[in-house]
Design a protein around this motif. Sequence first.
Motif, PDB file in Angstrom:
ATOM      1  N   LEU A 467      57.061  43.998 -35.646  1.00 15.23           N
ATOM      2  CA  LEU A 467      57.900  43.256 -34.672  1.00 15.23           C
ATOM      3  C   LEU A 467      58.565  43.910 -33.430  1.00 15.23           C
ATOM      4  O   LEU A 467      58.839  43.252 -32.590  1.00 15.23           O
ATOM      5  CB  LEU A 467      58.798  42.205 -35.569  1.00 15.23           C
ATOM      6  CG  LEU A 467      58.077  41.458 -36.501  1.00 15.23           C
ATOM      7  CD1 LEU A 467      59.268  40.674 -37.398  1.00 15.23           C
ATOM      8  CD2 LEU A 467      57.496  40.122 -35.749  1.00 15.23           C
ATOM      9  N   ASP A 468      59.330  44.970 -33.869  1.00 12.71           N
ATOM     10  CA  ASP A 468      59.971  45.925 -33.190  1.00 12.71           C
ATOM     11  C   ASP A 468      59.187  46.547 -31.938  1.00 12.71           C
ATOM     12  O   ASP A 468      59.446  46.443 -30.788  1.00 12.71           O
ATOM     13  CB  ASP A 468      60.766  46.880 -33.707  1.00 12.71           C
ATOM     14  CG  ASP A 468      61.454  47.777 -32.854  1.00 12.71           C
ATOM     15  OD1 ASP A 468      62.427  47.298 -32.154  1.00 12.71           O
ATOM     16  OD2 ASP A 468      61.221  49.049 -32.652  1.00 12.71           O
ATOM     17  N   ALA A 469      57.755  47.216 -32.304  1.00  4.25           N
ATOM     18  CA  ALA A 469      57.027  47.423 -31.565  1.00  4.25           C
ATOM     19  C   ALA A 469      56.609  46.315 -30.361  1.00  4.25           C
ATOM     20  O   ALA A 469      56.359  46.632 -29.161  1.00  4.25           O
ATOM     21  CB  ALA A 469      55.608  48.369 -32.192  1.00  4.25           C
ATOM     22  N   ALA A 470      56.126  45.192 -31.120  1.00  5.03           N
ATOM     23  CA  ALA A 470      55.838  44.179 -30.321  1.00  5.03           C
ATOM     24  C   ALA A 470      56.713  43.619 -29.082  1.00  5.03           C
ATOM     25  O   ALA A 470      56.470  43.393 -27.819  1.00  5.03           O
ATOM     26  CB  ALA A 470      55.369  42.968 -31.193  1.00  5.03           C
ATOM     27  N   ARG A 471      58.024  43.627 -29.551  1.00  3.37           N
ATOM     28  CA  ARG A 471      59.032  43.213 -28.712  1.00  3.37           C
ATOM     29  C   ARG A 471      59.212  44.201 -27.673  1.00  3.37           C
ATOM     30  O   ARG A 471      59.443  43.742 -26.556  1.00  3.37           O
ATOM     31  CB  ARG A 471      60.492  42.919 -29.480  1.00  3.37           C
ATOM     32  CG  ARG A 471      61.412  42.349 -28.761  1.00  3.37           C
ATOM     33  CD  ARG A 471      62.831  42.135 -29.438  1.00  3.37           C
ATOM     34  NE  ARG A 471      63.073  43.348 -30.164  1.00  3.37           N
ATOM     35  CZ  ARG A 471      63.818  44.208 -29.528  1.00  3.37           C
ATOM     36  NH1 ARG A 471      64.305  44.036 -28.131  1.00  3.37           N
ATOM     37  NH2 ARG A 471      64.312  45.473 -30.127  1.00  3.37           N
ATOM     38  N   ARG A 472      59.219  45.503 -27.920  1.00  4.26           N
ATOM     39  CA  ARG A 472      59.396  46.481 -27.063  1.00  4.26           C
ATOM     40  C   ARG A 472      58.130  46.648 -25.929  1.00  4.26           C
ATOM     41  O   ARG A 472      58.435  46.634 -24.842  1.00  4.26           O
ATOM     42  CB  ARG A 472      59.672  48.005 -27.478  1.00  4.26           C
ATOM     43  CG  ARG A 472      61.056  47.932 -28.377  1.00  4.26           C
ATOM     44  CD  ARG A 472      61.079  49.139 -29.150  1.00  4.26           C
ATOM     45  NE  ARG A 472      61.278  50.221 -28.105  1.00  4.26           N
ATOM     46  CZ  ARG A 472      62.546  50.768 -27.985  1.00  4.26           C
ATOM     47  NH1 ARG A 472      63.516  50.210 -28.463  1.00  4.26           N
ATOM     48  NH2 ARG A 472      62.702  51.734 -27.249  1.00  4.26           N
ATOM     49  N   ALA A 558      56.556  54.433 -40.424  1.00  3.28           N
ATOM     50  CA  ALA A 558      56.761  53.471 -39.323  1.00  3.28           C
ATOM     51  C   ALA A 558      58.048  53.202 -38.834  1.00  3.28           C
ATOM     52  O   ALA A 558      58.489  52.909 -37.901  1.00  3.28           O
ATOM     53  CB  ALA A 558      56.117  52.095 -39.979  1.00  3.28           C
ATOM     54  N   GLU A 559      59.085  53.101 -39.786  1.00  2.18           N
ATOM     55  CA  GLU A 559      60.521  53.022 -39.527  1.00  2.18           C
ATOM     56  C   GLU A 559      60.923  54.090 -38.853  1.00  2.18           C
ATOM     57  O   GLU A 559      61.775  53.963 -37.705  1.00  2.18           O
ATOM     58  CB  GLU A 559      61.282  52.995 -40.586  1.00  2.18           C
ATOM     59  CG  GLU A 559      61.038  51.499 -41.493  1.00  2.18           C
ATOM     60  CD  GLU A 559      61.854  51.396 -42.821  1.00  2.18           C
ATOM     61  OE1 GLU A 559      62.190  50.352 -43.089  1.00  2.18           O
ATOM     62  OE2 GLU A 559      61.596  52.420 -43.446  1.00  2.18           O
ATOM     63  N   TRP A 560      60.561  55.228 -39.018  1.00  2.00           N
ATOM     64  CA  TRP A 560      60.919  56.462 -38.018  1.00  2.00           C
ATOM     65  C   TRP A 560      60.548  56.228 -36.608  1.00  2.00           C
ATOM     66  O   TRP A 560      61.190  56.818 -35.544  1.00  2.00           O
ATOM     67  CB  TRP A 560      60.393  57.861 -38.696  1.00  2.00           C
ATOM     68  CG  TRP A 560      61.238  58.348 -39.720  1.00  2.00           C
ATOM     69  CD1 TRP A 560      60.996  58.642 -41.162  1.00  2.00           C
ATOM     70  CD2 TRP A 560      62.437  58.911 -39.653  1.00  2.00           C
ATOM     71  NE1 TRP A 560      61.724  59.148 -41.636  1.00  2.00           N
ATOM     72  CE2 TRP A 560      63.062  59.391 -40.789  1.00  2.00           C
ATOM     73  CE3 TRP A 560      63.141  58.866 -38.531  1.00  2.00           C
ATOM     74  CZ2 TRP A 560      64.169  59.934 -41.068  1.00  2.00           C
ATOM     75  CZ3 TRP A 560      64.601  59.779 -38.582  1.00  2.00           C
ATOM     76  CH2 TRP A 560      64.995  59.995 -40.005  1.00  2.00           C
ATOM     77  N   ARG A 561      59.279  55.661 -36.231  1.00  2.00           N
ATOM     78  CA  ARG A 561      58.882  55.296 -35.133  1.00  2.00           C
ATOM     79  C   ARG A 561      59.852  54.610 -34.260  1.00  2.00           C
ATOM     80  O   ARG A 561      59.978  54.865 -33.044  1.00  2.00           O
ATOM     81  CB  ARG A 561      57.581  54.645 -35.200  1.00  2.00           C
ATOM     82  CG  ARG A 561      56.600  54.101 -33.856  1.00  2.00           C
ATOM     83  CD  ARG A 561      56.218  55.511 -33.258  1.00  2.00           C
ATOM     84  NE  ARG A 561      54.980  56.106 -33.705  1.00  2.00           N
ATOM     85  CZ  ARG A 561      53.782  55.527 -33.701  1.00  2.00           C
ATOM     86  NH1 ARG A 561      53.623  54.377 -32.771  1.00  2.00           N
ATOM     87  NH2 ARG A 561      52.766  55.791 -34.426  1.00  2.00           N
ATOM     88  N   MET A 562      60.407  53.503 -34.880  1.00  2.00           N
ATOM     89  CA  MET A 562      61.511  52.743 -34.128  1.00  2.00           C
ATOM     90  C   MET A 562      62.682  53.826 -34.026  1.00  2.00           C
ATOM     91  O   MET A 562      63.214  53.452 -32.825  1.00  2.00           O
ATOM     92  CB  MET A 562      62.097  51.595 -35.352  1.00  2.00           C
ATOM     93  CG  MET A 562      60.878  50.594 -35.706  1.00  2.00           C
ATOM     94  SD  MET A 562      61.710  49.161 -36.456  1.00  2.00           S
ATOM     95  CE  MET A 562      62.406  49.817 -37.776  1.00  2.00           C
TER      96      MET A 562
END
Length: 748
Positions: A467-472, A558-562
């Motif tokens: 969801l974060d990757a999509a929003r960004r 995946a969380e580290w990517r954020m």
Amino acid sequence: MRQGPSPGAYWRTHPHRIPGGPLSTSPFHLPTHLAEKAGASLVAEDERHFAAIGAALASAIDSATSRLAEVLRAEARHGQAALDRDLEVHRLEARLRTLRRFGLDACLGRIVVEGREDPLYIGRIGLADDDGERLLVDWRTPAAEPFFAATQAHPMGLRSRRRYRWTRGRIVDYWDEVLAPDEDGRELAPDDQSAFIASLSTDRSARMRDVLGTIQADQDAIIRAESGGALVVDGGPGTGKTVVALHRAAYLLYADPRVAAHRGGVLVVGPSHPYLDYVADVLPSLGEQEVAMAVTADFVPEGAHLGVESSSDAARLKSEARLVDAVGAAVDAYEVPPDVALVVDTQWGEALIGPVEWAEAFAAPEPGTPHNEARALVWDAALEILADQQPPGAPARLVRRELEADEALRRTFDRAWPLLDPAGLVADLWTSPAYLRRAAPWLEAAEAEALRREDARAWTTADVPFLDAARRRIGDPEAPARIRRARAEAESDREQMDLVVDQLIAADDDGEGLVTMLRGEDVQHSLVGELPGPERAALLDGPFAHVVVDEAQELTDAEWRMLLARGPARSFTIVGDRAQARHGFLESWAERLHRVGFARVELAGLTVNYRTPAEIMAEAAPVIRAAIPDANVPTSIRSGGHPVERRPLAELAPILDAWTAEHPESSVCVIHSASATEREIATIAAVLDGRPRVRRLTPELAKGLEFDLVVLLDPAGFGAGIEGAVDRYVSMTRATRRLVVLDGPPTR
């Protein structure tokens, strides 16, 4: 501009007190059994210095208040001058918040340095009088380092050190440590118990205690380490990892030019909201106001309502950083130039846009521009390409109006570059295995099927990175305007509240109670309130100058990517304990962090357990070592005087009643399994009803917290394997004084 009494003027006309302590009376308020430490030969020098500090604080607040009023009255200008004015207003407001937060208790202690006649007083902030004489040396400066790092084996040029313990703006105790003979014969009051060890047995509260004055040498060395990458603070329970990380963030913002020059501030990422509430005061108490605090779920607007991923296969696949790339690939599929030619008629003539022209228009946005924001740029570029084909003299405004009204052109563009909904795109990935495999072609058919779910928007914690990757990647064109409005409303609320607080202070006679509490930044923060989900998520996008990550052993790739997206400078302080990883941690820290994108990783270890009594650690250590034989179990340095007790669960209420009656100001937590049934939870809640100082948490929510008494309910029900062992170990080591283990079914 906010109106109200001048704080400096008020304190001069009320000399019996300044924020944090009185001027006309001694700041020393020692209990009767310490009366011998209140002798004039021991404290007179300090009393004179504190009087000077009080006057300097009042003067500094007056000066900053006047300067702020002057800047706000100045004519608003444009360009660089307007930016400089805004920066100066921001600086002065931050300075005033810091000065108003502290009083005499800004002073941590003093050191007597070889070759220097007068003591050097160490403070939370630097402070000088009107003549420029230094009254407090900021704790982050090199001159203050010996206050924390000196030992009798390595005195670092010190003859002695004095640390103060403050309560409600008064010194209730102090400790002198002789590090080298004092040739000047200055009288001291040596104590066989250090300030730090004595503080360990005090009652805990709902907020982390102020420990700056008792930072130890091993902790200080990590706090002052350079910031050229990721620094991992590795240590077991009670070693002070969180304290070190938060103080390090404040130190770097002050002392490291690479961090201080960055305008992004600090982001603190914790394991739970109870943890964030617990540490909320730490950085403001160190003089740092530009701090954002969040759990990873706060990064997305959907984060307030997340479930747990029920499929272990789906959770495993969603933990991989590579799968996050599917989001970008899915968006890219909506940004493909049309491969058809289109003729657009206007009253001035025809215009053609074909594959070459479409490609040119689609290349107009700068790389990295979010999809929805780039859409307008592509549309403008396409219209400009068509308008340039009109004959000279055609009115540009009318040409554009006709082009925009062309239905075929608009329809073709909308299909090629549609407006996207970030959450909707992720939902499509999870409900269509075929679509997911087009975006992530490396997935096997069975893996794509494992990720499929019927309820597209039944979001879980494992969905947050996507969801974060999509929003960004997709963006929200309206977000900046909403953030500006929200910030303006919050600032207006803060100014109104400051006026109320100033008036309450002016009306208060003794400076105690509620009015004193209202000076705290934490209360001001809660009164102002928090931004709505979408605006809060956007404000947490960064970039940040420094990122602190606590309980980092639990994060997936995946969380580290954020997190890396929010700290592009890679200046991180990472706090964790591999033995507290609920799902196991088989790699080294360096292996894990290099894999997720850190080029430089340094490791600093802490091995002394300052929090947990030896009696409790003696029982907790075998619990974790049975599952993780090489677990880094720290060594406790003190005894709590209470052996671990084991009783039937039916005794929960009597145990709580007896403890709270004897320790009314202490903190208590009842920890139970996250898998407890609704009936069991209701039974426990009924026992706790009417006991406001007793909290009920699961092991995951208790991480990072500490309590005087921990009552552990049915630990056998926490499960087997590493996860169950970690939950039991974490729960047991939350206790600072007493641990009681209750077995059996919950009863009233």
